[in-house]
Structures are given as C-alpha cells and as structure tokens.
Scaffold this active site. Structure first.
Site, PDB file in Angstrom:
ATOM      1  N   ASP A 175       0.817  -1.216   0.000  1.00 49.77           N
ATOM      2  CA  ASP A 175       0.000   0.000   0.000  1.00 49.77           C
ATOM      3  C   ASP A 175       0.853   1.270   0.000  1.00 49.77           C
ATOM      4  OD1 ASP A 175       1.037  -0.080   2.543  1.00 49.77           O
ATOM      5  OD2 ASP A 175      -0.896  -0.254   3.563  1.00 49.77           O
ATOM      6  N   ASP A 393     -11.089   2.236  -0.116  1.00 50.87           N
ATOM      7  CA  ASP A 393      -9.978   1.810   0.741  1.00 50.87           C
ATOM      8  C   ASP A 393      -9.672   0.321   0.570  1.00 50.87           C
ATOM      9  OD1 ASP A 393      -8.015   2.028   2.666  1.00 50.87           O
ATOM     10  OD2 ASP A 393      -9.345   2.856   4.201  1.00 50.87           O
ATOM     11  N   GLU A 442      -3.738   7.997  -1.204  1.00 62.51           N
ATOM     12  CA  GLU A 442      -2.917   7.858   0.001  1.00 62.51           C
ATOM     13  C   GLU A 442      -1.512   7.430  -0.439  1.00 62.51           C
ATOM     14  OE1 GLU A 442      -3.391   6.058   4.492  1.00 62.51           O
ATOM     15  OE2 GLU A 442      -4.099   4.853   2.815  1.00 62.51           O
ATOM     16  N   GLU A 448      -1.940   8.894  10.045  1.00 60.50           N
ATOM     17  CA  GLU A 448      -2.544   7.785  10.787  1.00 60.50           C
ATOM     18  C   GLU A 448      -1.498   6.917  11.483  1.00 60.50           C
ATOM     19  OE1 GLU A 448      -6.224   5.833   9.018  1.00 60.50           O
ATOM     20  OE2 GLU A 448      -5.258   6.640   7.236  1.00 60.50           O
TER      21      GLU A 448
END
Length: 627
Positions: A175, A393, A442, A448
């Site tokens: 990711d 997501d 992202e 986060e």
C-alpha cells in the site's frame, strides 16, 4: 498574475520547438545514439553492444553523469528481447501538448518533449521498439511490442547510480505506506524499494518513478543488493498477460536541480489525455475528516456528523468526509428487501450540508465495489443521494488483476460524477491527467501512523508528493505523538499538495488555535503555480504556491532550531507577508512588508518547527491579507 491563454501557450510551444537541437544526422559512435531535449536539460544515451546485442540506457545533464549506462530489455514467453538485438531504424519527432488538470502543482500545463523510437529486432526476428522521450525536467522510456509476443515474464530494466550517491528510499509495501529513509545508493540494504526513489547525483537530483500504469501491465518495485548502486525493476506478477501488441508503462527519471524535480509534472505529461469530457463538477477543496479526531463513533451518528458540517460551514470548508461505520458490511445486508437502502441517514446529511454549502464524501471498502454488480448498485445510489465523492480503501495491490479493477472503477465513478480519494492504494502515475476526478491518493506513511518523524515529513515533498496529490491528512494537532511543532503542522497545508486536503484535527484543537483556523479558512487545495524556495530532503522544506493573486508559503524543518531565510523572487513590487509561527505560548502572527523580487523572508523556527504564510500585494493602509 495572469494565466496564459491556450493561444499564448501554443505560441510558446512553437517557439520552444524551434529552439530544440537539430535531429542527429548520424550516431556519435557506432552503436551509441543520443536523444537531446533542451539546452541545459538532461540528455539520454542509448547504446547497443555489438557483441551481445544488449541495450543500455544512460542519462547526463550539463556534462555530468545522472544515470550510469543501465540495462534495458524485456523477456516474453516467446522472445528474449534483452539481448541479440540489432537496430533497424530510428525515428524522431517533437511532442507538444497543453492540458489542464483539476488539482496539482499547477492547473495549466505544457508538455514539450523530444521523442526517439528505436526499432529493433531480435535474433529470431521478434520486434521491439524502445520509445525514448526527453523533456526539460527528465527522461523516460517504454517498450512497445508491435506483434503478439505472449505473456511478459520479466523486464531486465535497471537503474545504475553512483554508489556514493545520497538516496532517500522507502522499502516496498503493498500500500506504499513506508517511511522514506536516507542511505547511499550502495549502502541501502538488500531489499525491494518503492518508486519513487530519489538520488543525488553529479548532475543534480534524479527521481525514479513511473507513468501510464494500468491493467495492461503490472506494478513495479526496485530490487537492490547491498553494496551495489543498481536497482532492478521487478514486476508484481510473474506473468503479465498480453494478447496482441503491447505498450508498457513509462520508466521515468525526473532529473534536474532540486527545484526542477520538486516542481516537475513529467509523470502527468507522459500520461494519456483526459478521458473525462466535462470536468465542471470536479472541485478541489478542504475536507473536515473526523476519523483521527474521534470520528469512528461519529460514522454511525447523523447528529454528530451534522455538528461537523456546522463547523466546516463556519470555516468555509466545502466538504465533510464520513468514514467507516455509516453502512453495514455486506455480509449483514438483506439485499432482497427492496427498501434496505431507505434506512441510511446519508441522504439526510447531504440535504443538511447543502443548506450550509457543505458537500458530503463517504468511505467505501474495496470489497464492496469489487464486482460489477456491486458497482452497479452502489455508485448510482451514492450519486442519486447527492454524495460528491468516495474514499475507496484497501485495494492493497498492484497486480495486473487489481490494476484491471482500477480500469473499471475509474470510468464508473466518472460516469456517476463522483470524485475519488484512493486509500490503501497505488500512487498517482499519471492518473490526475487521464482521470481528473481522482483528487488524491494515500500511498504514503501518513498521519494515521504512530511512528512519524520530521525527517520523513521533510522528505515527502521531494519524493512521494512529486508524482501527484498525496492524502497525508495533516492538522492532527491533538495527537500526543506528533513530531511537528504547531506551526510546522500548519505549514503542511501548503507543503503537502492534495486536491482534497483531508484535515485530521479535532474541532476543539482548531478552536484552541485561532491563528490556525484563520489560515485554514483561506488556504486552497488547487494551485496556479508552485515554487520551491529552499529545501534539502529530510532536513527542511520551504514551498510557495500561488492561487490567483496570492501566494501561500509552508515551511518545516527536521532537527535543531534555526533561522530560515529564503528569497521571494516570484514576487514583483511591494507585498505584505503574514507569517504564522511558533510563539512561546502558541501560534502567533507577524507581518512583513517585502519588496520583490530581491526581497527575502527570515523566520526563526524552533526544533522540528516551521511556519505558514500568506503573501498579498501591499497597498497603503493594508494591514492583513484576510478576505
């Protein structure tokens, strides 16, 4: 400052084309060919070894080596096109395009490049075209297979850097959410690293990245062995399925001084043109995002979300994002009940927000959009409710299969006029040009995360954020482990570019910082111009971005306190510059009157500190840049 019209842009392009060097009449030496772009810019060199028939690709800039001669080639199930090659012919042409984007470093762009196509044949007659482009801010190449060569098994593409070159690298993660760490090219550990990867070379800086990736191919990572300066391209899939002719994504090297790399739009310049005809509904802006601010519970509460709408409306922020929790997971749905969607409170929130000029964005899990049936259900429903955008997501892959899913979700969201924020995703690789409703992605070790450092934050403007909008989610003033000072955190609203800038603080933390509220009420999320004023990866950054007739400046440092002095050469005449900096008891605002373009701005910042500023034209009796 006026924006160039299309007619003026065309005139500039034609003039620039006339200044390009003449096409080479012959190779400088047998088996070696140069592709030149602009005087002072990078130059590519393609070489063919007469003994092995293997190709190499190198880059120089102003007489200095940027990229050592590096292997290029591709191997399919029917042909090894990495050796035994011979040149059939070379063809050159200029590439001149101008286009607009909905967000990014600047909205109006010109792409001017020299393209050279090297037509090659393998020992068995299989064909390969190596397509090279050279621009003012970098070089790129891609492979074109004119015939059907079957599945791609691997590339032999690699990037060879001088071993002692400083490097800022992030280890590969599905990711893209790992921090950037400083090494040298050869001291980096044996591992796979993400693109982009930044190196400081004799010719300035070089950022390795990619453009034009879609479901016809597979995502890359850079495989490195400690002790060498070579980074080899390794594909996600062991077999990339292809039927018929194939064009691979561009392997891109953005090259120049640090400002040229930071301000580059080469990744978008290389991408296919927009596939969205009407972009009038695409509007960048600030977003009140409540997840890090205790909004997990609010995701299931209309009343709490209405409070967030009230606060966003008071600030003039155009969006509120509703994250996870607003709908049941699909294993709990009774889709046989025709009224099962009627119980959602999102349409009520949309109606409430629109009365206050605030639009609603909603989070959706990838697993609820991974089939054609689910997309046909959810996307028209959200559009009918009046939702303006989706945060999708947990895709977590760059396999060819997952990239094919992007190829389906992108036109589907555009058809339903839904702006998109991808999380748990790949990173922008030209998507902002081809699909301008993708406002941000992202693909970053963001707010986060529990382990953050200012070294990582001051590397991001020169690495991840170079290639496209980045949803770092700044302004988490309330988080106790935050590494930044308040003014450094506020400056991230400018140093980090994102078409939807998701602001992650609590309402209470904003109210406790009225100078932050004032600044965030004015800072936009789309820019007419971007300038790097000062910087060093993992050390400090000062970025200026223009919106209309005002400039916004963000600054941050990693490490010790210091005086930051930067030139304001983009200003002409007399300007008022209002700076929000760290004071002894909180954020304070101070004013400077500066005469450009020789004027300089000096601000003392504490350790891990920074500042945020607004510059507007000075006139008698003006005391503020507020509007």
């Amino acid at each position: 400052m006026p924006i160039a019209t299309p007619i003026r842009l065309c005139a500039v392009l034609l003039l620039s084309l006339s200044l390009l060097p003449a096409l080479p009449a012959h190779a400088e030496r047998a088996g070696s060919w140069k592709v030149s772009g602009f005087p002072g810019g990078p130059e590519a060199e393609v070489a063919l070894d007469p003994a092995s028939g293997a190709l190499t690709f190198g880059v120089t800039r102003r007489g200095a080596r940027v990229l050592e001669p590096s292997p290029v080639g591709i191997v399919t199930e029917r042909a090894d096109l990495s050796r035994g090659l011979r040149l059939l012919q070379r063809g050159d042409r200029p590439v001149a395009e101008h286009y607009t984007t909905a967000a990014g470093k600047r909205l109006k762009r010109s792409a001017l490049m020299r393209e050279a196509v090297f037509a090659l044949a393998g020992a068995d007659g299989a064909r390969l075209d190596l397509v090279v482009r050279v621009a003012r801010d970098g070089v790129a190449y891609r492979y074109r297979l004119p015939g059907d060569q079957g599945a791609v098994l691997r590339e032999t593409s690699a990037f060879a850097l001088e071993g002692d070159a400083p490097a800022w690298l992030a280890q590969h993660r599905r990711d893209y959410e790992n921090p950037f760490v400083q090494y040298t090219a050869k001291s980096a550990p044996s591992a796979e690293f993400m693109v982009p990867a930044l190196f400081e070379t004799g010719g300035g800086y070089a950022l390795i990245t990619e453009s034009g990736l879609d479901g016809r191919y597979s995502g890359p990572r850079l495989a490195h062995e400690e002790g060498t300066g070579t980074y080899r391209v390794r594909l996600w899939d062991e077999r990339v399925q292809a039927a018929g002719p194939l064009e691979t994504p561009w392997r891109v090297l953005i090259a120049g001084d640090l400002a040229e790399v930071t301000e580059s739009t080469l990744v978008d310049d290389l991408a296919p043109a927009s596939r969205v005809r009407d972009t009038s509904w695409i509007e960048p802006g600030q977003v009140l995002w409540t997840w890090l601010a205790g909004g997990r519970e609010a995701g299931q509460s209309l009343e709490r979300q209405q409070e967030f709408v009230d606060y966003a409306a008071a600030r003039g922020w155009p969006y509120v994002a509703v994250d996870a929790g607003w709908y049941f997971m699909k294993d709990q749905w009774d889709v046989t009940d025709p009224d099962w969607l009627a119980t959602s409170w999102i349409p009520k929130l949309v109606e409430y927000g629109r009365a206050k000029n605030v639009e609603i964005l909603v989070w959706v899990h990838f697993r609820d959009l991974d089939t054609p049936e689910e997309r046909a259900l959810w996307l028209p429903t959200l559009s009918r409710w009046g939702v303006r955008g989706v945060k999708i997501d947990f895709m977590d892959a760059e396999s060819q299969e997952r990239l094919a899913w992007y190829d389906e979700i992108l036109p589907a969201t555009a058809a339903n006029r839904l702006m998109v924020n991808f999380h748990g995703s790949t990173i922008p690789k030209g998507v902002h040009r081809t699909w301008p409703h993708v406002m941000t992605m992202e693909g970053v070790h963001g707010a986060e995360k529990r382990t953050l450092s200012t070294a990582h934050l001051t590397a991001l403007p020169f690495t991840r954020n170079v290639v496209g909008s980045m949803d770092y989610t700044p302004m988490a003033f309330h988080r106790p482990g935050r590494p930044t000072s308040d003014a450094h955190e506020l400056g991230l609203a400018v140093t980090f570019e994102s078409g939807l800038q998701n602001l992650a603080g609590t309402v209470e933390s904003y109210r406790a910082r009225p100078e932050a509220e004032r600044f965030l009420e004015q800072v936009p999320a789309a820019w007419d111009e971007t300038r790097l004023l000062s910087g060093r990866p993992a050390d400090h950054v000062v970025l200026a971005r223009r919106s209309g007739d005002r400039w916004f400046i963000g600054a941050g440092v990693s490490g010790a306190s210091r005086l930051i002095e930067v030139p304001l050469s983009m200003l002409h005449g007399r300007w008022l510059v209002e700076v929000v900096r760290d004071g002894e008891s909180g954020l304070v605002r101070e004013s400077h009157v500066i005469d450009g373009p020789r004027g300089r701005l000096s601000v003392a910042v504490p350790a891990e500190g920074g500042y945020a500023a607004i510059a507007c034209r000075w006139r008698p009796r003006i005391t503020t840049c507020d509007r």
